[in-house]
Write an enzyme that holds these catalytic residues in place. Structure first.
Site, PDB file in Angstrom:
ATOM      1  CG  ASN A 170       6.256   4.635   7.970  1.00  0.00           C
ATOM      2  OD1 ASN A 170       6.138   5.745   7.475  1.00  0.00           O
ATOM      3  ND2 ASN A 170       5.802   4.356   9.176  1.00  0.00           N
ATOM      4  CG  HIS A 171       4.715  -0.672   4.045  1.00  0.00           C
ATOM      5  ND1 HIS A 171       3.475  -1.279   4.013  1.00  0.00           N
ATOM      6  CD2 HIS A 171       5.124  -0.740   5.330  1.00  0.00           C
ATOM      7  CE1 HIS A 171       3.154  -1.691   5.228  1.00  0.00           C
ATOM      8  NE2 HIS A 171       4.142  -1.372   6.047  1.00  0.00           N
ATOM      9  CD  GLU A 172       9.708   4.570   2.976  1.00  0.00           C
ATOM     10  OE1 GLU A 172      10.562   4.907   3.812  1.00  0.00           O
ATOM     11  OE2 GLU A 172       8.507   4.441   3.262  1.00  0.00           O
TER      12      GLU A 172
END
Length: 603
Positions: A537-539
């Site tokens: 969830n580091h986009e």
């Protein structure tokens, strides 16, 4: 899940007799005061600044801009306030199954997510005051010095490590025992950075194993990033320190926070000047206006979506959907994500890990309620990490993170991780069901400089329809090979004496779809990675920052949208290249730096 939450709710009544007044304050006081929330109906009222999204950057901006008493600030958030249960770190996974999550998932993948339902990995994004900081694992890593020097070398003046270090320090209320270095850390900010107050014996073994393999125990947010460490986390005395808790607990008459407000369009006049936004609340469409700027802090997915709905984006894509084009730009491109592998599970012979049955014991809850530590204070089981360089590392930066957890995918009895990650029944029942109630630990090897690049596009003009998220995981073969090297390092760690003391051994039931390969061979691991990738969830990158001659840049180095006046973007979407580690600390930094730039521009 129900019994776990009911027990905690019952025991929360014991808070009033807790021994630690500081813990009581930490768990009971979170988010804005009622006087600030929804204080006025902003319809037809003109503000100086409108901030869209109350996540890690938006909360910072609302706080810092409202320090100027002459400015009126409006913060619009689609979600509502976080809850008491958000404050309990071990419950992190449950909120990814709740209405506090937008519930996004990627498009069906051909080369990844093969063990997930419909080949779609989930992409949790927070829908609450505090944004994703209300449901993430609270891990605080800034990235490598070289990351930011690369940003500057790409033409982003003012974004070198030397430039941004001030804002990392400004954000921090740093309190980690044994690390007191004002050169790298600040203790006067809003954002709590602490060690988890409790560590399992397995986490201690992880650090001992690192030493045996020749690594140092480091402050990875200090001088050296390569090495082993307990995680530095956004915790306040054993409770979650979200962006809302850190930055929105202010009562200023010039700050208005409106929840349940979904922004659907940025208002731009015929001179390409922004003058407000449209949003819906309680099923009513409203407009609100500003005299200075609209600042989008809705995140990598929704800031890009909102720009495109407002006519800022790729001309051919917008015209295809019948959206009037205001500015032709590469919104939605340049999307990267840290990807890893979920499937490394090591069984042990002693009761030293996290298990659902162990967590449900009343003594565990009482320990947390009375003292703020114990198993309940662990952020979903994440306890420690290592940054290492493999043979593929192209420069001095680590190219793999090894994230240690004192449990595995089965440790919660099939909830909530299985559902949150969308793991198929076939895979879970084959690999993990047989070891439920067995003690285990895991390492997630995560590639740090991913080469596979994705894109976000709109499915339609409907602002309530999720965008199309096509991450193209593993389209570049280097990403799998680097994760494979991380797997080999993780297995070496498991073979050291500190883990062998517990009879540690690799769980060897094969993943369905990979049965034709010899277990633990390189080809088996390549297949397994494709079936069980970890989304961190580091986009980043969909509203890329860059100089004017960068064809893919959407905002300039002062975060102003090219071709439109009075519009900025400040969140992870502007990152021009992926930082090493986890991105949330960098988003706080972006919010702090953006606030100072805006103040300078308007004063």
């Amino acid at each position: 899940m129900t019994s776990l939450l009911n027990t905690l709710l019952l025991l929360s009544s014991l808070v009033s007799i807790g021994r630690s007044e500081s813990f009581l304050n930490a768990i009971k006081n979170y988010g804005p005061s009622p006087e600030v929330l929804n204080r006025i109906d902003p319809n037809n009222k003109k503000y100086d600044f409108i901030v869209v999204g109350a996540g890690s950057a938006g909360s910072v901006l609302a706080n810092r801009l409202s320090e100027n008493k002459k400015w009126n600030i409006l913060l619009l958030e689609a979600g509502g306030p976080e809850s008491l249960l958000h404050q309990v770190p071990i419950l992190v996974g449950y909120f990814q199954l709740s209405s506090f999550n937008w519930g996004y998932k990627v498009e069906p993948q051909t080369n990844a997510c093969l063990g997930m339902i419909n080949r779609q990995c989930s992409w949790p994004r927070g829908k609450a005051l505090g944004g994703t900081s209300t449901l993430n694992y609270m891990i605080h890593t800034r990235g490598n010095k070289l990351d930011y020097d690369i940003w500057a070398a790409l033409g982003n003046e003012g974004w070198s490590y030397k430039d941004v270090l001030h804002y990392f320090k400004k954000s921090e209320k740093f309190d980690v025992p044994g690390i007191k270095n004002s050169t790298y850390h600040g203790d006067k900010g809003y954002l709590c950075v602490q060690y988890v107050p409790y560590h399992t014996e397995l986490a201690k073994a992880f650090l001992k194993a690192g030493r045996q393999l020749g690594y140092q125990i480091v402050d990875y947010n200090g001088e050296d990033q390569i090495g082993f460490s307990y995680i530095q986390a956004n915790l306040d005395k054993g409770t979650r320190c979200s962006a809302s808790k850190a930055y929105l607990r202010v009562n200023r008459s010039n700050l208005n926070i409106v929840t349940g407000a979904t922004v659907t369009k940025v208002l731009i006049n015929e001179k390409n000047r922004t003058y407000g936004v449209e949003y819906t609340r309680n099923n009513q469409s409203k407009r609100v206006f500003c005299s200075k700027e609209v600042i989008l802090s809705a995140g990598t997915i929704d800031s890009a979506k909102l720009l495109m709905l407002s006519g800022i984006g790729p001309k051919d894509h917008l015209e295809e959907l019948g959206i009037k084009v205001i500015q032709d730009s590469k919104v939605g491109y340049s999307m990267y994500e840290h990807v890893g592998f979920l499937g490394l599970t090591f069984l042990v012979d002693q009761p030293v890990s996290l298990l659902q049955s162990r967590l449900a014991r009343p003594s565990v809850f009482i320990e947390y309620i009375l003292h703020g530590d114990g198993l309940m204070s662990l952020p979903g089981g994440a306890e420690a990490l290592a940054f290492i360089r493999t043979k593929y590392a192209p420069d001095s930066r680590p190219d793999v993170e090894l994230l240690f957890a004192s449990g595995s995918l089965h440790s919660d009895g099939g909830l909530p991780l299985k559902k949150a990650l969308r793991i198929s029944d076939e895979l879970y029942d084959t690999v993990y069901k047989p070891i439920e109630n067995q003690d285990a630990w895991s390492i997630w090897p995560i590639v740090q400089n991913p080469r596979s690049v994705g894109r976000i596009t709109l499915k339609s003009k409907d602002p309530y329809e999720p965008p199309r998220m096509e991450p193209n995981f593993f389209t570049h073969p280097a990403d799998i090979e680097i994760i494979l090297e991380g797997i080999k390092h993780a297995i070496n760690i498991s073979k050291t004496q500190p883990f062998q003391k517990y009879g540690s051994r690799l769980h060897d039931i094969k993943i369905p779809g990979c049965r034709t390969f010899q277990f633990a061979s390189d080809d088996y691991w390549r297949c397994a990675i494709k079936h069980l990738p970890s989304m961190m969830n580091h986009e980043i990158g969909t509203v890329k920052m860059g100089p004017k001659d960068d064809a893919y840049a959407v905002v300039d180095p002062r975060l102003r949208v090219y071709g439109v006046q009075g519009l900025r973007v400040a969140d992870a979407s502007i990152m021009p290249a992926m930082p090493t580690g986890h991105v949330n600390a960098g988003i706080y930094m972006i919010g702090e730096k953006a606030a100072d730039m805006i103040k300078r521009d308007w004063q």
